[in-house]
Design a protein around this motif. Structure first.
Motif, PDB file in Angstrom:
ATOM      1  N   SER A 192      -8.011  25.358   0.351  1.00  0.00           N
ATOM      2  CA  SER A 192      -6.601  25.694   0.047  1.00  0.00           C
ATOM      3  C   SER A 192      -5.732  24.492   0.456  1.00  0.00           C
ATOM      4  N   PRO A 193      -5.165  23.837  -0.664  1.00  0.00           N
ATOM      5  CA  PRO A 193      -4.348  22.732  -0.254  1.00  0.00           C
ATOM      6  C   PRO A 193      -2.906  23.128   0.607  1.00  0.00           C
ATOM      7  N   SER A 194      -2.485  22.319   1.426  1.00  0.00           N
ATOM      8  CA  SER A 194      -1.223  22.487   2.304  1.00  0.00           C
ATOM      9  C   SER A 194      -1.116  23.769   2.756  1.00  0.00           C
ATOM     10  N   PRO A 195      -2.121  23.940   3.929  1.00  0.00           N
ATOM     11  CA  PRO A 195      -1.952  25.377   4.477  1.00  0.00           C
ATOM     12  C   PRO A 195      -0.384  25.734   5.164  1.00  0.00           C
ATOM     13  N   LYS A 196      -0.078  26.906   5.022  1.00  0.00           N
ATOM     14  CA  LYS A 196       1.287  27.159   5.554  1.00  0.00           C
ATOM     15  C   LYS A 196       1.036  27.430   7.056  1.00  0.00           C
ATOM     16  N   ASN A 197      -0.180  28.094   7.408  1.00  0.00           N
ATOM     17  CA  ASN A 197      -0.451  28.540   8.682  1.00  0.00           C
ATOM     18  C   ASN A 197      -1.895  28.171   8.959  1.00  0.00           C
ATOM     19  N   VAL A 198      -2.064  27.703  10.224  1.00  0.00           N
ATOM     20  CA  VAL A 198      -3.502  27.487  10.796  1.00  0.00           C
ATOM     21  C   VAL A 198      -3.574  28.120  12.104  1.00  0.00           C
ATOM     22  N   LEU A 199      -4.759  28.662  12.247  1.00  0.00           N
ATOM     23  CA  LEU A 199      -5.133  29.332  13.592  1.00  0.00           C
ATOM     24  C   LEU A 199      -6.304  28.558  14.284  1.00  0.00           C
ATOM     25  N   PRO A 200      -6.294  28.619  15.640  1.00  0.00           N
ATOM     26  CA  PRO A 200      -7.280  28.033  16.198  1.00  0.00           C
ATOM     27  C   PRO A 200      -8.656  28.619  15.692  1.00  0.00           C
ATOM     28  N   GLY A 201      -9.552  27.406  15.583  1.00  0.00           N
ATOM     29  CA  GLY A 201     -10.809  27.401  14.789  1.00  0.00           C
ATOM     30  C   GLY A 201     -10.878  27.149  13.511  1.00  0.00           C
ATOM     31  N   ASP A 202      -9.814  27.171  12.750  1.00  0.00           N
ATOM     32  CA  ASP A 202      -9.480  26.725  11.388  1.00  0.00           C
ATOM     33  C   ASP A 202      -9.916  25.485  11.235  1.00  0.00           C
ATOM     34  N   LEU A 203     -10.745  24.951  10.169  1.00  0.00           N
ATOM     35  CA  LEU A 203     -11.292  23.422   9.731  1.00  0.00           C
ATOM     36  C   LEU A 203     -10.409  22.957   8.872  1.00  0.00           C
ATOM     37  N   ILE A 204      -9.696  21.820   8.742  1.00  0.00           N
ATOM     38  CA  ILE A 204      -8.708  21.357   8.176  1.00  0.00           C
ATOM     39  C   ILE A 204      -9.603  19.951   7.588  1.00  0.00           C
ATOM     40  N   LEU A 242       0.737  -1.023  -0.017  1.00  0.00           N
ATOM     41  CA  LEU A 242       0.050  -0.044  -0.124  1.00  0.00           C
ATOM     42  C   LEU A 242       0.770   1.275  -0.075  1.00  0.00           C
ATOM     43  N   THR A 243       0.233   2.368  -0.761  1.00  0.00           N
ATOM     44  CA  THR A 243       0.865   3.532  -0.666  1.00  0.00           C
ATOM     45  C   THR A 243      -0.159   4.424   0.086  1.00  0.00           C
ATOM     46  N   LEU A 244       0.143   5.433   0.867  1.00  0.00           N
ATOM     47  CA  LEU A 244      -0.633   6.367   1.571  1.00  0.00           C
ATOM     48  C   LEU A 244      -0.179   7.687   1.065  1.00  0.00           C
ATOM     49  N   ASN A 245      -1.057   8.432   0.651  1.00  0.00           N
ATOM     50  CA  ASN A 245      -0.742   9.885   0.483  1.00  0.00           C
ATOM     51  C   ASN A 245      -1.937  10.827   1.157  1.00  0.00           C
ATOM     52  N   LEU A 246      -1.363  11.500   1.969  1.00  0.00           N
ATOM     53  CA  LEU A 246      -2.128  12.422   2.940  1.00  0.00           C
ATOM     54  C   LEU A 246      -2.118  13.836   2.258  1.00  0.00           C
ATOM     55  N   ASN A 247      -3.179  14.452   2.220  1.00  0.00           N
ATOM     56  CA  ASN A 247      -3.505  15.668   1.728  1.00  0.00           C
ATOM     57  C   ASN A 247      -4.255  16.278   2.735  1.00  0.00           C
ATOM     58  N   MET A 248      -3.762  17.472   2.979  1.00  0.00           N
ATOM     59  CA  MET A 248      -4.497  18.652   3.948  1.00  0.00           C
ATOM     60  C   MET A 248      -5.316  19.646   3.436  1.00  0.00           C
ATOM     61  N   SER A 249      -6.022  20.223   3.470  1.00  0.00           N
ATOM     62  CA  SER A 249      -6.668  21.519   3.192  1.00  0.00           C
ATOM     63  C   SER A 249      -7.289  22.165   4.168  1.00  0.00           C
ATOM     64  N   LEU A 250      -6.859  23.528   3.995  1.00  0.00           N
ATOM     65  CA  LEU A 250      -7.788  24.441   4.800  1.00  0.00           C
ATOM     66  C   LEU A 250      -9.200  24.764   4.138  1.00  0.00           C
ATOM     67  N   VAL A 251     -10.373  24.655   4.862  1.00  0.00           N
ATOM     68  CA  VAL A 251     -11.700  24.813   4.354  1.00  0.00           C
ATOM     69  C   VAL A 251     -12.243  25.910   4.924  1.00  0.00           C
ATOM     70  N   ARG A 252     -12.788  26.860   4.000  1.00  0.00           N
ATOM     71  CA  ARG A 252     -13.310  28.089   4.384  1.00  0.00           C
ATOM     72  C   ARG A 252     -14.768  27.981   3.594  1.00  0.00           C
ATOM     73  N   SER A 253     -15.481  28.589   4.233  1.00  0.00           N
ATOM     74  CA  SER A 253     -17.162  29.008   3.674  1.00  0.00           C
ATOM     75  C   SER A 253     -16.900  30.442   2.896  1.00  0.00           C
ATOM     76  N   VAL A 254     -17.407  30.230   1.597  1.00  0.00           N
ATOM     77  CA  VAL A 254     -17.462  31.451   0.922  1.00  0.00           C
ATOM     78  C   VAL A 254     -18.682  31.725   0.154  1.00  0.00           C
ATOM     79  N   LYS A 255     -18.898  32.956  -0.176  1.00  0.00           N
ATOM     80  CA  LYS A 255     -20.041  33.107  -1.046  1.00  0.00           C
ATOM     81  C   LYS A 255     -19.631  33.196  -2.452  1.00  0.00           C
ATOM     82  N   VAL A 256     -20.272  32.345  -3.415  1.00  0.00           N
ATOM     83  CA  VAL A 256     -20.012  32.566  -4.900  1.00  0.00           C
ATOM     84  C   VAL A 256     -21.341  32.575  -5.415  1.00  0.00           C
ATOM     85  N   ASP A 257     -21.664  33.766  -6.224  1.00  0.00           N
ATOM     86  CA  ASP A 257     -22.827  34.142  -6.706  1.00  0.00           C
ATOM     87  C   ASP A 257     -24.079  34.217  -5.636  1.00  0.00           C
ATOM     88  N   GLY A 258     -23.937  34.605  -4.356  1.00  0.00           N
ATOM     89  CA  GLY A 258     -24.885  34.610  -3.531  1.00  0.00           C
ATOM     90  C   GLY A 258     -25.200  33.287  -2.599  1.00  0.00           C
TER      91      GLY A 258
END
Length: 165
Positions: free
Chosen positions: A48-60, A25-41
């Motif tokens: 955002s893949p491979s976040p450089k900085n994370v803060l308390p409350g951020d969803l990964i 088996l090979t395993l490849n872990l991908n982490m992304s920062l998840v943000r809720s945004v409005k697109v066309d209302g």
């Protein structure tokens, strides 16, 4: 860079080794920062893949690509990832119900399907009483998927979300 980011990444990468053992088996872990945004209302999620900085409350979002590099199918393949320190488990990643999922509240020593239960001792009306209560997902310390079968050269995605403390 936030000092929590290297620890988070190191913990996750160490966790991927729990599934490798002697299987092809090979395993490849991908982490992304998840943000809720409005697109066309309309509210949508932005990754955002491979976040450089994370803060308390951020969803990964943590997604593991599991690939069978062997020439034959494998059955009952366990893949275990710890919930990284300084984060809490939130929920399974969407649309990745391809394996039986179990959770641990003791650092990966034991696993069970949700909802997990635990015994707590409380005092009611002056008496000590032991009760069984549901474990909240934010108490999970590890996640284990058991893949019933993964074919030769097949890749599956497994994942969950955590929130930074």
């Amino acid at each position: 860079m936030n000092t929590r980011t290297p620890l988070l990444i190191a913990t996750l990468l160490a966790g991927t080794a729990l599934a490798q053992g002697a299987t092809p088996l090979t395993l490849n872990l991908n982490m992304s920062l998840v943000r809720s945004v409005k697109v066309d209302g309309k509210v949508t999620e932005q990754f955002s893949p491979s976040p450089k900085n994370v803060l308390p409350g951020d969803l990964i979002s943590q997604v593991v690509n599991v690939r069978n590099t062997g020439s034959r199918a494998l059955t009952n393949v366990p893949v275990t990832l710890p919930v990284p320190k300084n984060t809490v488990y939130v929920a399974p990643e969407k649309d990745m119900n391809v394996a039986r999922t179990e959770y641990s509240i003791d650092g990966g020593k034991t696993f069970a399907a949700a909802p997990l239960k635990k015994k707590v001792t409380v005092t009611e009306n002056g008496k000590t009483v032991t009760r069984e209560v549901d474990v909240k997902p934010n108490e999970y310390t590890a996640v284990r998927w058991t893949i019933s079968e993964i074919g030769a050269n097949q890749t599956l995605k497994l994942g969950y979300r955590v929130q930074v403390r």
